[in-house]
Scaffold this active site. Structure first.
Site, mmCIF file in Angstrom:
data_model
loop_
_atom_site.group_PDB
_atom_site.id
_atom_site.type_symbol
_atom_site.label_atom_id
_atom_site.label_comp_id
_atom_site.label_asym_id
_atom_site.label_seq_id
_atom_site.Cartn_x
_atom_site.Cartn_y
_atom_site.Cartn_z
ATOM 1 N N ASP A 1 -13.284 2.848 -7.697
ATOM 2 C CA ASP A 1 -11.957 1.556 -8.343
ATOM 3 C C ASP A 1 -12.720 0.918 -9.427
ATOM 4 O O ASP A 1 -13.739 1.583 -10.050
ATOM 5 C CB ASP A 1 -12.105 0.649 -7.318
ATOM 6 C CG ASP A 1 -13.268 -0.769 -6.955
ATOM 7 O OD1 ASP A 1 -14.220 -0.020 -7.973
ATOM 8 O OD2 ASP A 1 -13.230 -0.838 -6.062
ATOM 9 N N ASP B 1 -7.140 3.814 0.617
ATOM 10 C CA ASP B 1 -7.900 2.781 1.005
ATOM 11 C C ASP B 1 -8.196 1.499 1.425
ATOM 12 O O ASP B 1 -7.046 1.203 1.143
ATOM 13 C CB ASP B 1 -8.890 2.674 0.371
ATOM 14 C CG ASP B 1 -9.179 1.567 -0.887
ATOM 15 O OD1 ASP B 1 -7.960 1.494 -1.254
ATOM 16 O OD2 ASP B 1 -9.721 0.413 -0.414
#
Lengths: 386, 386
Positions: free
Chosen positions: B93, B271
């Site tokens: 991320d 996720d």
């Protein structure tokens, strides 16, 4: 006397013994190290990982399993092997040692020990009969008799009284183990030599127990705070008076050099929380002494813990990564260091067995200890205790 | 327009998509769930265990890895794959989300975010350039652009400003990613759609990013406290305006039914920390809803967590044993429940893929959610948060 069916002494080399112990759940090549599975789990390891690193036999703690989840529940669920999904041999201790070290408000009489659980204060009684019943419910391949382990240092009269009680309880345990039908299942019962630091008491206790013809013998009451020389002396005082055709087990030790020195004194089996506990404190065993991964010098160290050691941790991970896990408090750090430390101990025993077979044990062990202890002198700080 | 080399849309069924994403470290069959490896480890799992349960790709958190051990160290040690011994694809991320949720004293300008580390208070700046440089140092197969994620609920003018900043940063990130030579290595960069709960803003942001031709698109700013209906509406508002030939990833969600409902909206990747985090709180996923193993009713339950589910935990261990581990606070409890929960999510995605291929996804997903939510209604208490 013919060799008993459960133990075979294959060869000896300068006091060290290479043997084979047969249990209801498989064979143990000795000298052997037993990983400790206190609460029905070797901390941070799956049974598959234990197999992978070559564990032959593990230890369960009767004191802890008796409190939680209790022997009735474990029996109902098919015994400790099935409960924890370990199909190899299991040795359980008597629970006595933890009664003395963990429980509160204990009172000891000739009948046994009354104490309060360290978890919830519940009143519990543990006598020789209860001790055998619990271990039978667990389904232990090797049960230990209830013994009295005096604190260190002990006065000789206290140590003598503890030996006398230990002998009485050993007889009762043997009778109850028989009544419960355990010997017919191939489940073994080991007696325990006490006697504190008094060589004469150690000898007397060993001889008296030997006359009772147990399948195996432990030397207890060591690693209770005494100096290492005294510990080795206690083992040396007891071992020669135990029958040569029975396995000998020193309980709760030790460092890698202590294991090698006790093997030289004729000891066959060991258990110790050191490899698992130190792993959870970020410490790894190496041939050059223990390595504290919290030390900043490992931050960029791209080497494995031990070059060429064939375990999952050493094959895949750097010291830098393991240090990162330790510094972050990650569970995987505990897992990978526990796996490595246990494998290090198990591999050391495998090397010892090969050296005894090859007749070179004495020289090899001396060199091994010298290298390890030279590493210790470099003053790597190692965390203490739990 | 020809199909891009890295993504293949194999088939669709009533909105649900079955695809294949190619990365520099291997192929990901979609819909896919990515286990979260925040600090360079999926908590309590070895890479071997992740492979064994069928993980195709994992996620790393740029915020955490930037603070500890830092991108320079990871680059020096050969990148994140080598550092953590995971040779499959890794998505990282941008770090932005944790800057907003964890860091202290943050100040946001058009250049980026200044903040203090939650670990030691160190002052850190994260702009689009830094964000790309860190993810390049980690060696991410899929990097995420820096975005601004407004808190929920947001005023429309704040949400609009966040979208504008997110679009500017997306362009800068794309330029820097190119400068760093990442596209030539097959390393992908995904843009992120913001817009809070405003459908019009979601659409505008999606269209503007689509025009920039990114290799993939995420929908961010969901699961930040809003009701589930609003979360699904935000995804539904964005997804149709993203290019059909690029993968779509909803960040940080969710429950098993949420995943199935988002797959029906055309989402390909997810996720979430839920399976790993709930495992560490003693909670297991089942087709009949989550199961809190602290509940006394499991004390003598000899069944596996999920009958017939083919993972190490379900093959070998009873609910009674797992409950025992949880009650004792044993690490093995975390390991076995994490393994099960992740496998449960991964297996759910595998079932979804098969159902899309078979053309029966809609009916199957409806039945699956009905059973799961009926279990929820029985009121099993599930622990909250970390």
């Amino acid at each position: 006397m013919p060799m008993p069916a459960h133990f075979e002494l294959l060869t000896t080399a300068a006091g060290a013994r290479r043997g084979r112990l047969r249990t209801a759940h498989g064979t143990v090549e000795t000298p052997a190290f037993m990983p400790v599975g206190t609460q029905g789990t070797v901390k941070a390891m799956t049974p598959a990982q234990l197999r992978e690193i070559g564990a032959q036999i593990i230890l369960g703690n009767t004191y802890h399993l008796n409190l939680r989840p209790g022997p009735a529940l474990i029996r109902e669920l098919g015994g400790l092997h099935k409960f924890m999904a370990w199909d190899g041999p299991i040795l359980t201790d008597s629970g006595g040692f933890q009664v003395f070290s963990l429980a509160k408000l204990r009172e000891i009489t000739d009948d046994g020990v009354s104490f309060r659980s360290h978890l919830d204060g519940a009143e519990i009684f543990l006598g020789p009969r209860e001790c055998m019943e619990i271990q039978a419910a667990l389904g232990s391949d090797i049960a230990m008799v209830l013994d009295e382990c005096p604190p260190w240092p002990a006065k000789i009269e206290d140590a003598r009284a503890a030996v006398a009680r230990t002998l009485r309880w050993a007889k009762t345990c043997r009778d109850v183990w028989g009544e419960l039908g355990q010997p017919e299942k191939g489940h073994l019962l080991f007696a325990i030599v006490q006697g504190s630091s008094f060589a004469e008491l150690r000898r007397e206790c060993a001889e008296a127990l030997a006359a009772l013809d147990f399948p195996g013998y432990a030397i207890g009451g060591v690693s209770v705070g005494e100096p290492e020389t005294e510990m080795l002396a206690a083992v040396a005082a007891a071992a020669p008076h135990l029958p040569a055709d029975r396995p000998r087990y020193v309980m709760g030790v030790g460092t890698p050099p202590q294991l090698l020195r006790m093997i030289a004194l004729g000891v066959d089996m060991f258990d110790c929380v050191m490899p698992t506990r130190l792993a959870r404190h970020g410490c790894a065993f190496t041939p050059d002494g223990p390595m504290n991964l919290k030390n900043a010098k490992f931050a960029r160290d791209a080497r494995p813990l031990v070059e060429g050691l064939d375990n999952y941790t050493c094959r895949h991970f750097t010291r830098a990564y393991l240090r990162h896990l330790v510094m972050c408090g990650e569970i995987l750090g505990c897992t990978l260091l526990t796996l490595h430390n246990l494998h290090f101990y198990l591999d050391l025993m495998a090397q010892a067995r090969a050296q005894i077979e090859g007749g070179n044990f004495e020289k090899w062990a001396k060199d091994w200890c010298a290298r390890y202890e030279a590493g210790l002198k470099e003053g790597e700080a190692v965390p203490e205790g739990e």
